[in-house]
Design a protein around this motif. Sequence first.
Motif, short mmCIF file in Angstrom:
data_model
loop_
_atom_site.label_atom_id
_atom_site.label_comp_id
_atom_site.label_asym_id
_atom_site.label_seq_id
_atom_site.Cartn_x
_atom_site.Cartn_y
_atom_site.Cartn_z
N ALA A 153 -6.88 -8.06 -2.05
CA ALA A 153 -7.19 -9.19 -2.92
C ALA A 153 -5.98 -9.58 -3.77
O ALA A 153 -5.86 -10.72 -4.21
CB ALA A 153 -8.37 -8.86 -3.83
N ALA A 154 -5.08 -8.61 -4.00
CA ALA A 154 -3.84 -8.88 -4.75
C ALA A 154 -2.74 -9.39 -3.85
O ALA A 154 -1.56 -9.39 -4.22
CB ALA A 154 -3.38 -7.61 -5.47
N HIS A 155 -3.12 -9.81 -2.63
CA HIS A 155 -2.21 -10.43 -1.66
C HIS A 155 -1.19 -9.44 -1.08
O HIS A 155 -0.05 -9.80 -0.81
CB HIS A 155 -1.49 -11.62 -2.29
CG HIS A 155 -2.42 -12.63 -2.90
ND1 HIS A 155 -3.29 -13.40 -2.15
CD2 HIS A 155 -2.64 -12.97 -4.20
CE1 HIS A 155 -3.99 -14.17 -2.96
NE2 HIS A 155 -3.63 -13.94 -4.20
N VAL B 149 -2.48 -5.74 4.87
CA VAL B 149 -3.24 -4.56 5.25
C VAL B 149 -2.32 -3.42 5.67
O VAL B 149 -2.52 -2.26 5.27
CB VAL B 149 -4.21 -4.89 6.41
CG1 VAL B 149 -4.89 -3.63 6.93
CG2 VAL B 149 -5.26 -5.90 5.96
N TRP B 150 -1.29 -3.72 6.45
CA TRP B 150 -0.40 -2.65 6.91
C TRP B 150 0.35 -2.00 5.76
O TRP B 150 0.57 -0.78 5.75
CB TRP B 150 0.58 -3.18 7.96
CG TRP B 150 1.71 -4.01 7.41
CD1 TRP B 150 1.75 -5.36 7.28
CD2 TRP B 150 2.97 -3.52 6.91
NE1 TRP B 150 2.95 -5.75 6.72
CE2 TRP B 150 3.71 -4.65 6.49
CE3 TRP B 150 3.52 -2.24 6.78
CZ2 TRP B 150 4.98 -4.52 5.93
CZ3 TRP B 150 4.79 -2.11 6.23
CH2 TRP B 150 5.51 -3.25 5.81
N LEU B 151 0.73 -2.79 4.76
CA LEU B 151 1.44 -2.23 3.61
C LEU B 151 0.51 -1.39 2.75
O LEU B 151 0.91 -0.34 2.22
CB LEU B 151 2.05 -3.37 2.78
CG LEU B 151 2.96 -2.95 1.62
CD1 LEU B 151 4.09 -2.06 2.13
CD2 LEU B 151 3.53 -4.17 0.91
N VAL C 153 1.52 -4.98 -10.57
CA VAL C 153 2.12 -6.07 -9.80
C VAL C 153 1.20 -7.29 -9.76
O VAL C 153 1.64 -8.44 -9.92
CB VAL C 153 2.45 -5.60 -8.37
CG1 VAL C 153 2.90 -6.77 -7.51
CG2 VAL C 153 3.53 -4.52 -8.40
N ALA C 154 -0.11 -7.05 -9.59
CA ALA C 154 -1.07 -8.16 -9.55
C ALA C 154 -1.14 -8.89 -10.88
O ALA C 154 -1.42 -10.09 -10.93
CB ALA C 154 -2.45 -7.64 -9.17
N ALA C 155 -0.88 -8.15 -11.98
CA ALA C 155 -0.92 -8.77 -13.30
C ALA C 155 0.38 -9.47 -13.67
O ALA C 155 0.51 -10.01 -14.77
CB ALA C 155 -1.25 -7.72 -14.36
N GLY C 156 1.34 -9.44 -12.75
CA GLY C 156 2.61 -10.12 -13.01
C GLY C 156 3.69 -9.21 -13.54
O GLY C 156 4.76 -9.69 -13.92
#
Length: 234
Positions: free
Chosen positions: A37-39, A42-44, A65-68
Motif C-alpha cells: 500500500a506504501a507503493h 511485491v518482490w522488494l 518512508v511512507a510518511a515522507g
Amino acid sequence: MVRSIWRTLDPIVVRNVSPIALTAFVTGASFGAIAVAAHISVWLVCAMSLLVFAGGSQFMVVGIVAAGGSPIAAVVAGLLLNARHLPFGLAMGDLLGQKLAARIVGSHILIDESVAFAMAQRSTNPGDRKRAKAAFWTCGAALFLTWNTGTLLGALIGQVIGDPNRFGMDAAFPAAMLALVLPALKDRVTLRVALLGAAIAVATTPFLPAGIPVVLAALGVVAALPTREKAVTA
C-alpha cells in the motif's frame, strides 16, 4: 544437526512455538499488505523479509518512508532498534554451531522469540545445551518460514484490497508488539524508560521529519541511569 535437534526437541516447546508462529504469519501478512500500500513492489517487500527478517525494523522503515521521511532516518532507526541483537549474539553464540554456514544461518534467525525460548530452556534445564539449541533453531526456523509466507500472501492480497487500513491490518503489528512489551513493563525501570521514550517521540513528532522522533525516543534510556542518591547508597 537437524536429526540431533529433532531428537532433543521438547514437545512443550513445539506447543508453545506454534501459536507464536501463527502470530508471525498474521503479522507478516499485515506487513506485506501495508508495504504494498506504501507503493513498494511485491518482490522488494519479500526480499526485505527474506534478507532482513526483523519485523520491528521492517515496519519502521516502511512507515518512515511512507510518511515522507528520509531513507537515512529509516535505516538509522532500524539499526538502532536492532542494536539489541548484539548482546543476543554474545549470549547465543554457543548454540549456533561451529560451521560457518550454521553460524550465518543461526545469526539470521536470531530474533527476540528464538532467544527467549533458548533462554527459557537454559533456565529450566541448566547445563543442557542440546535442549536450548533445539529450542533456538526450532523457534527461529518456524518464525522465518511463517513470517515470509505471510509477507508474500499479504503483499499479494494488498494489491487487491488497496488500503489495508480499512480491514484493520495496520493494527496487527502494534498489537503484537504491545503484547510482547507488556510483561516487561512490570519492571519499574523498564516502565520509566518506555514512558520517557514515548513522551519524547510524541513531543517531537509535530516538529521533526518522520523517523527522527523514533530515533530520539532512544534517549528514554536515561531513565534507567541510577540517581545520585542510589549511587551514593551503593
